[in-house]
Design a protein around this motif. Structure first.
Motif, PDB file in Angstrom:
ATOM      1  N   GLU A  51       4.502  11.467  -6.353  1.00 45.07           N
ATOM      2  CA  GLU A  51       4.986  12.842  -6.696  1.00 45.07           C
ATOM      3  C   GLU A  51       5.982  13.025  -5.642  1.00 45.07           C
ATOM      4  O   GLU A  51       6.780  13.787  -6.152  1.00 45.07           O
ATOM      5  N   ARG A  52       5.985  12.480  -4.564  1.00 49.28           N
ATOM      6  CA  ARG A  52       6.976  12.861  -3.511  1.00 49.28           C
ATOM      7  C   ARG A  52       8.601  12.074  -3.886  1.00 49.28           C
ATOM      8  O   ARG A  52       9.433  12.853  -4.010  1.00 49.28           O
ATOM      9  N   LYS A 112       0.865  -1.173   0.057  1.00 53.55           N
ATOM     10  CA  LYS A 112       0.014  -0.050  -0.072  1.00 53.55           C
ATOM     11  C   LYS A 112       0.889   1.099   0.047  1.00 53.55           C
ATOM     12  O   LYS A 112       1.830   1.418   0.763  1.00 53.55           O
ATOM     13  N   SER A 148       1.068   5.468   0.445  1.00 54.59           N
ATOM     14  CA  SER A 148       0.367   6.737   0.914  1.00 54.59           C
ATOM     15  C   SER A 148      -0.001   7.600  -0.408  1.00 54.59           C
ATOM     16  O   SER A 148       0.615   7.339  -1.509  1.00 54.59           O
ATOM     17  N   ASP A 149      -0.989   8.453  -0.317  1.00 57.29           N
ATOM     18  CA  ASP A 149      -1.279   9.404  -1.130  1.00 57.29           C
ATOM     19  C   ASP A 149      -0.201  10.438  -1.605  1.00 57.29           C
ATOM     20  O   ASP A 149       0.820  10.567  -0.607  1.00 57.29           O
ATOM     21  N   LYS A 150       0.114  10.624  -2.806  1.00 60.27           N
ATOM     22  CA  LYS A 150       1.017  11.487  -3.482  1.00 60.27           C
ATOM     23  C   LYS A 150       2.479  10.813  -3.261  1.00 60.27           C
ATOM     24  O   LYS A 150       3.456  11.476  -3.300  1.00 60.27           O
ATOM     25  N   ALA A 151       2.402   9.497  -3.293  1.00 61.39           N
ATOM     26  CA  ALA A 151       3.740   8.850  -2.840  1.00 61.39           C
ATOM     27  C   ALA A 151       4.685   8.976  -4.072  1.00 61.39           C
ATOM     28  O   ALA A 151       5.832   9.276  -4.016  1.00 61.39           O
TER      29      ALA A 151
END
Length: 213
Positions: free
Chosen positions: A67-68, A60, A62-65
């Motif tokens: 992008e980071r 799983k 996380s959100d915006k993984a």
């Protein structure tokens, strides 16, 4: 070019996994540029590694993984040399933009010279060139850690055989030898080490701080 001596399979696996320090990775990448057989071995390793990863359960994120991750990669530009020296394989050209003729050698002993090229993140592993004049010998020595030696020009012989252009010696702390450059061209090697050599002779041990190897 006939290549007789290849890296240890464990070294190739570490390279394929991206686990080698920069000096060692540079030596292996340069060897692979000279060895079709070596490139084929690494391709097989990469295929097997990809299959193993594919069998792992999905993780799983996380959100915006993504992008980071892309933000951490940055936008560093890769400088491509306008002139590519013909005597240097592609992976080595960023370290030797003027080719072997442009190397600034440091005298290290009778008939022996070195030139530092890069250091690893740990500050101990070191990438350098070693030049041994034709017919001269390197004093008998062992290794304090792992040493990778790739022949770029000429050849040398020791108790393991003759190492010519494209051949690579993959030694650890259990190995002692005395390379002797073959007649003809000076022997120029690309070397990665993570510890100083251990010389057998009392005189060489006394002079080692002066030589810096």
């Amino acid at each position: 070019m006939t290549i007789t001596h290849h890296p240890d399979i464990a070294t190739l696996m570490a390279f394929s996994a991206g686990a080698l320090e920069e000096p060692y990775a540079a030596v292996i990448a340069t060897h692979l540029a000279m060895s079709e057989g070596g490139r084929e071995t690494v391709r097989h390793m990469t295929t097997i590694g990809g299959a193993l990863l594919n069998d792992e359960p999905n993780a799983k994120l996380s959100d915006k993984a993504l992008e980071r991750l892309m933000g951490k990669l940055g936008d560093e530009r890769i400088e491509v040399p306008s002139h590519t020296p013909s005597d240097v394989p592609l992976p080595l050209q960023k370290y030797l933009p003027r080719g072997l003729d442009g190397v600034r050698w440091k005298w290290t002993g009778p008939g022996v010279a070195t030139a530092d090229l890069a250091w690893g993140r740990d500050g101990r592993s070191r990438l350098m060139l070693l030049r041994v004049a034709a017919g001269r010998r390197v004093p008998e020595h062992g290794h304090g850690g792992q040493e990778l030696t790739l022949i770029l020009q000429g050849a040398y012989k020791d108790r393991f055989g003759v190492f010519a252009k494209g051949d690579i010696a993959d030694h650890d702390e259990d190995v002692e030898h005395q390379p002797i450059a073959e007649p003809g061209d000076d022997c120029i090697c690309l070397v990665a080490v993570d510890a100083k050599l251990t010389f057998q002779g009392r005189l060489m041990r006394a002079l080692q701080p002066l030589f810096g190897i």
